[in-house]
Design a protein around this motif. Structure first.
Motif, PDB file in Angstrom:
ATOM      1  N   ALA A  60       0.836  -1.209   0.000  1.00 48.21           N
ATOM      2  CA  ALA A  60       0.000   0.000   0.000  1.00 48.21           C
ATOM      3  C   ALA A  60       0.865   1.251   0.000  1.00 48.21           C
ATOM      4  CB  ALA A  60      -0.923  -0.004   1.217  1.00 48.21           C
ATOM      5  N   THR A  61       2.029   1.179   0.638  1.00 51.21           N
ATOM      6  CA  THR A  61       2.937   2.323   0.682  1.00 51.21           C
ATOM      7  C   THR A  61       3.537   2.584  -0.696  1.00 51.21           C
ATOM      8  OG1 THR A  61       3.428   1.725   2.969  1.00 51.21           O
ATOM      9  CG2 THR A  61       4.894   3.312   1.937  1.00 51.21           C
ATOM     10  N   GLU A  63       2.073   1.815  -3.534  1.00 45.47           N
ATOM     11  CA  GLU A  63       0.951   2.347  -4.315  1.00 45.47           C
ATOM     12  C   GLU A  63       0.745   3.836  -4.022  1.00 45.47           C
ATOM     13  OE1 GLU A  63      -3.820   1.517  -4.733  1.00 45.47           O
ATOM     14  OE2 GLU A  63      -2.520  -0.135  -4.108  1.00 45.47           O
ATOM     15  N   TYR A  64       0.857   4.219  -2.768  1.00 39.84           N
ATOM     16  CA  TYR A  64       0.721   5.634  -2.395  1.00 39.84           C
ATOM     17  C   TYR A  64       1.833   6.473  -3.034  1.00 39.84           C
ATOM     18  CZ  TYR A  64       1.081   9.886   0.339  1.00 39.84           C
ATOM     19  OH  TYR A  64       1.184  11.196   0.709  1.00 39.84           O
ATOM     20  N   HIS A  67       1.191   6.885  -6.703  1.00 38.57           N
ATOM     21  CA  HIS A  67       0.050   7.779  -6.911  1.00 38.57           C
ATOM     22  C   HIS A  67       0.471   9.248  -6.734  1.00 38.57           C
ATOM     23  CE1 HIS A  67      -3.989   9.418  -6.696  1.00 38.57           C
ATOM     24  NE2 HIS A  67      -3.664   9.993  -5.560  1.00 38.57           N
ATOM     25  N   ILE A  68       1.191   9.553  -5.670  1.00 38.86           N
ATOM     26  CA  ILE A  68       1.643  10.924  -5.418  1.00 38.86           C
ATOM     27  C   ILE A  68       2.598  11.377  -6.525  1.00 38.86           C
ATOM     28  CG2 ILE A  68       3.014  12.372  -3.859  1.00 38.86           C
ATOM     29  CD1 ILE A  68       0.129  11.845  -2.944  1.00 38.86           C
ATOM     30  N   THR A 147       3.937   6.149   7.507  1.00 40.98           N
ATOM     31  CA  THR A 147       2.575   5.649   7.395  1.00 40.98           C
ATOM     32  C   THR A 147       2.054   5.147   8.729  1.00 40.98           C
ATOM     33  OG1 THR A 147       1.158   4.042   6.278  1.00 40.98           O
ATOM     34  CG2 THR A 147       3.413   3.357   6.687  1.00 40.98           C
ATOM     35  N   THR A 152      -4.796   4.075   7.566  1.00 41.54           N
ATOM     36  CA  THR A 152      -4.636   4.418   6.140  1.00 41.54           C
ATOM     37  C   THR A 152      -4.206   5.873   5.942  1.00 41.54           C
ATOM     38  OG1 THR A 152      -6.993   4.848   5.806  1.00 41.54           O
ATOM     39  CG2 THR A 152      -6.196   2.621   5.279  1.00 41.54           C
ATOM     40  N   THR A 153      -3.201   6.289   6.696  1.00 43.10           N
ATOM     41  CA  THR A 153      -2.615   7.616   6.504  1.00 43.10           C
ATOM     42  C   THR A 153      -1.175   7.451   6.035  1.00 43.10           C
ATOM     43  OG1 THR A 153      -1.890   7.791   8.805  1.00 43.10           O
ATOM     44  CG2 THR A 153      -4.054   8.717   8.272  1.00 43.10           C
ATOM     45  N   PHE A 154      -0.800   8.255   5.068  1.00 38.42           N
ATOM     46  CA  PHE A 154       0.527   8.224   4.475  1.00 38.42           C
ATOM     47  C   PHE A 154       1.020   9.658   4.317  1.00 38.42           C
ATOM     48  CE2 PHE A 154      -1.818   4.583   2.880  1.00 38.42           C
ATOM     49  CZ  PHE A 154      -0.930   3.528   3.037  1.00 38.42           C
TER      50      PHE A 154
END
Length: 166
Positions: A60-61, A63-64, A67-68, A147, A152-154
């Motif tokens: 997930a990290t 993916e984040y 995305h950013i 994270t 679900t905060t990054f």
């Protein structure tokens, strides 16, 4: 000196230490081996725990970070992950922090398209925009992200990219 009819040699304490010295040395050596074994199993447990954390929260990290990267990029096309070159969990007190080195490649899809994960990679290395802005086809990027995956905060702490080579 005689005690209850027995004869005790005068060098008795000296002989007793000669016999005890090898045992004491053996205990010292074995004691340090036991400490080393204990430290190794503690290190192995930490390594196993880190692997479990990486398996659970690292995807997930990544993916984040991707995305950013796409959202901040001036390119209209999306970049997609080719491979993870290196990754590790940083030592942090309050947050979980991951660092990663990723190989990204430009796709034929726009960065706001629905299914970027299945979008084909761009094959041309020519100028990629009618305004003649060059966007590299392959990038090597280093990201550091803190994270709290259970919330679900990054937060992106660092991003550095250089042009890659095919």
């Amino acid at each position: 000196m005689k005690a209850m009819g027995t004869c005790v040699p005068t060098d008795w304490p000296h002989q007793q230490w000669r016999w005890a010295l090898p045992w004491a040395m053996l205990l010292l050596l074995l004691g340090s081996q036991l400490l080393v074994t204990h430290c190794q199993s503690s290190q192995e447990k930490r390594d196993s725990d880190d692997r479990k954390v990486m398996e659970s929260y690292f995807p997930a990290t990544v993916e984040y970070a991707l995305h950013i990267f796409n959202m901040q990029s001036k390119d209209v096309n999306a970049y997609r992950l080719v491979r993870i070159l290196n990754s590790w969990k940083e030592q942090a007190e309050t947050m979980m922090v991951f660092s990663m080195e990723l190989e990204l490649r430009r796709t034929r899809c726009g960065k706001f398209d629905e299914d970027i994960d299945n979008c084909p990679f761009e094959e041309s290395s020519e100028l990629n925009n009618v305004r003649h802005i060059y966007f590299p086809q392959t990038l090597i990027c280093f990201f550091t992200v803190d994270t709290e995956p259970w919330r679900t905060t990054f937060h992106l702490l660092n991003e550095t990219c250089t042009e890659g080579f095919q």
